[in-house]
Design an enzyme around this catalytic site. Structure first.
Site, short mmCIF file in Angstrom:
data_model
loop_
_atom_site.label_atom_id
_atom_site.label_comp_id
_atom_site.label_asym_id
_atom_site.label_seq_id
_atom_site.Cartn_x
_atom_site.Cartn_y
_atom_site.Cartn_z
N VAL A 17 81.37 17.41 48.02
CA VAL A 17 81.36 18.43 48.87
C VAL A 17 81.17 17.82 50.18
O VAL A 17 81.84 18.28 51.49
CB VAL A 17 80.22 19.52 48.54
CG1 VAL A 17 80.18 20.71 49.48
CG2 VAL A 17 80.61 20.07 47.20
N GLU A 132 77.99 30.67 50.71
CA GLU A 132 79.25 31.07 50.28
C GLU A 132 79.84 29.95 49.14
O GLU A 132 80.50 30.72 48.09
CB GLU A 132 80.19 31.14 51.50
CG GLU A 132 81.66 31.78 50.93
CD GLU A 132 81.50 33.34 50.48
OE1 GLU A 132 81.12 34.03 51.08
OE2 GLU A 132 81.84 33.56 49.17
N VAL A 135 79.00 30.01 45.02
CA VAL A 135 79.80 30.71 43.80
C VAL A 135 81.24 30.71 44.09
O VAL A 135 81.94 30.95 44.93
CB VAL A 135 79.57 32.19 43.87
CG1 VAL A 135 80.15 33.18 42.56
CG2 VAL A 135 77.74 32.38 43.56
N GLU A 193 79.45 19.23 37.50
CA GLU A 193 78.50 18.86 38.23
C GLU A 193 78.01 17.64 37.62
O GLU A 193 78.42 16.99 36.85
CB GLU A 193 77.25 19.97 37.60
CG GLU A 193 77.54 21.42 37.86
CD GLU A 193 77.60 21.56 39.43
OE1 GLU A 193 76.51 21.37 39.84
OE2 GLU A 193 78.58 22.05 39.95
N ASP A 204 76.34 26.73 34.50
CA ASP A 204 76.68 26.65 36.14
C ASP A 204 77.29 28.14 36.23
O ASP A 204 76.86 28.90 37.10
CB ASP A 204 77.64 25.55 36.18
CG ASP A 204 78.32 25.74 37.26
OD1 ASP A 204 77.72 25.36 38.42
OD2 ASP A 204 79.56 26.29 37.88
N LYS A 208 76.03 31.40 38.88
CA LYS A 208 76.77 32.07 39.58
C LYS A 208 76.51 33.54 39.13
O LYS A 208 76.65 34.37 40.20
CB LYS A 208 78.26 31.40 39.49
CG LYS A 208 78.08 30.05 40.24
CD LYS A 208 79.56 29.44 39.64
CE LYS A 208 79.64 27.87 40.10
NZ LYS A 208 80.86 27.31 39.77
N GLY A 305 86.12 21.76 43.87
CA GLY A 305 86.79 20.62 44.38
C GLY A 305 86.53 20.36 45.90
O GLY A 305 86.05 21.50 46.46
#
Ligand code: NAP
Ligand code: HSE
Length: 430
Positions: A17, A132, A135, A193, A204, A208, A305
């Site tokens: 990320v 944001e 999720v 993860e 996970d 969410k 991704g």
């Protein structure tokens, strides 16, 4: 506050990320500055290992292993938390807010478990806390739920909200890949993860769903209230049987707000091939939201991704930057003003796929049907596959109460003619 010439960002983490955020802020610099109203510049990046090759040319002096280089940096206005896990992500985020910095995070673990504390800190310090990307990766869903659909009473949120398992199930179904190989591919793509058991065990998706249900139903849904089952017990046989019956298997997150409480569950499910979610493949996620005014709304896109996730994170950074420039805060904060009970799993109802290993002799089906009948479980179809002396029974029930189904399965397990209850998967989407 006077208009700022430049907004400084401190990036916590330079993995999948973090790298994406770095790329987007550099590649789309000019447009981002126009839209955000100020240049957005990364001032420092926190990592564990400065010497690691990150496949990017990163300016010297940007990387550090010391969090204070970011927290005490006078030109850092926004902290982007892309570390993952609870601590030190939580500790650093709270400290950043206390020091008057806005925080943007992609971390569902932290929001699902400590959202309340973080929102309170953001409000007390008059700063933004945006999440944001926590999720469904690149899909806009938090802001639409909190803002665009705010006028509705939301009655249900259903979707595919884990990219790793959707990618795995797609590869296992389409290419006949084994579970381990499919997981290795998802890891190599940067979808999973750090500990992939969070993906394959359903946690996970449960985090969410807890976030989505809390926002959608204006009540605090904690992780331990979500019924969680992952995909680890889905076999090639189940995928093949499902396909023969015109179903696909997907890991679903289901949240409903009814008169008798809310229901929140994550589990694999058979979906008719004609269902819109059945064709959501690979890393794509999709979420259906039903509101009393708007009706059905569907959100679709890449759920994990590097760049899709960073797209959501960077847009949050731009929103926070605009707010800092205008001396205000943005999105509605915590909206958990109601207290709604969560229905126990036993009181939910659906259809079920059941695969049984049984002896191949007269009377077997009758003894199984008797136990189902005794527990108010009505069967919609039965298929038998004979394999030598044994047989496999594939049963689909009508819609029944979960507690009745579980009671019936207990009785069936004890029948001497039943070798094993190989699997039970819920059937959704009719
Ligand atoms: P990742 O690839 O494992 O990257 C984590 C980064 O954080 C690494 O750069 C690591 O440094 C750094 N880091 C971890 N702990 C640290 C510590 N204690 N001190 C300093 N640096 C530390 O993780 P990711 O996939 O980017 O995920 C980050 C977050 O985004 C998670 O919360 C995840 O759930 C969420 N998210 C991920 C995706 C996705 O598609 N991957 C999508 C949506 C949300 P080193 O590189 O030096 O080890
Ligand atoms: N591991 C997560 C997934 C990342 O596969 O969906 C996105 O939250």
């Amino acid at each position: 506050m006077a208009a700022k010439k430049e907004i400084g960002v401190g990036l916590l983490g330079m993995g999948t990320v973090g790298r994406g955020v770095y790329r987007i802020l550099n590649d789309n610099k000019a447009g981002i500055e126009q839209k955000a109203g100020a240049p957005i510049v990364i001032k420092k990046i926190l990592v564990r290992d400065i010497s690691k090759d990150r496949g990017l040319a990163i300016s010297t002096g940007l990387l550090t292993t010391n969090i204070n280089d970011l927290l005490e940096h006078p030109e850092i206005d926004i902290i982007v938390e892309a570390l993952g896990g609870i601590n030190p992500a939580l500790e650093y985020s709270l400290e950043a807010l206390a020091r008057g910095k806005s925080v943007v995070t992609a971390n569902k673990d932290m929001i699902a478990l400590h959202g309340k504390e973080l929102f309170a800190a953001a409000e007390a310090n008059k700063r933004d806390l945006f999440f944001e990307a926590s999720v469904a990766g690149g899909i806009p869903i938090i802001r639409p739920l909190k803002e665009c659909l705010a006028a509705n009473r939301i009655t249900q949120v259903i979707g595919i909200i884990n990219g790793t398992t959707n990618y795995m199930l797609t590869r296992m179904t389409g290419e006949g890949l084994g579970f381990e190989q499919a997981l290795r591919e998802a890891q190599a793509m940067g979808y999973a993860e750090a500990d992939p058991s969070a993906d394959v065990e359903g946690y996970d998706a449960a985090r969410k769903l807890a976030i989505l249900a809390s926002i959608a139903f204006n009540t605090r849904v904690s992780l331990d209230q979500v019924h969680v089952e992952g995909v680890t017990r889905i076999t090639a046989e189940d995928i093949a049987y499902a396909a023969n019956l015109n179903y696909v298997i997907k890991l679903l997150g289901i949240a409903r707000d009814g008169a008798d409480g809310i229901e929140v569950r994550v589990h694999p499910a058979l979906l008719p091939k004609t269902h819109p979610l059945a064709s959501v493949n690979d890393v794509f996620n999709a979420i259906f939201v039903t509101g009393d005014a708007v009706g059905d709304v569907m959100f679709y896109g890449r759920g994990a991704g590097e760049l899709p996730t960073a797209s959501a994170v960077t847009a949050d950074v731009m929103n926070a930057a605009r707010n800092l420039t205008h001396g205000c805060t943005g999105m509605i904060g915590c909206t958990c003003f109601a207290e709604k009970p969560v229905k126990s799993m036993g009181l939910t109802s659906t259809e079920y796929y059941i695969r049984l290993g049984v002896a191949d002799k007269p009377g077997v089906l009758a003894s199984i049907a008797y136990i189902f009948g005794k527990n108010d479980v009505s069967l919609a179809s039965v298929i038998q596959h004979t394999t030598g002396k044994a047989a496999e029974l594939i049963l689909i029930t009508h819609e029944v109460l979960e507690k009745n189904l579980q009671e019936a399965l207990k009785g069936i397990k004890e029948l001497p003619v039943v070798n094993e209850v190989s699997n039970m998967i819920r059937v959704e989407g009719h």
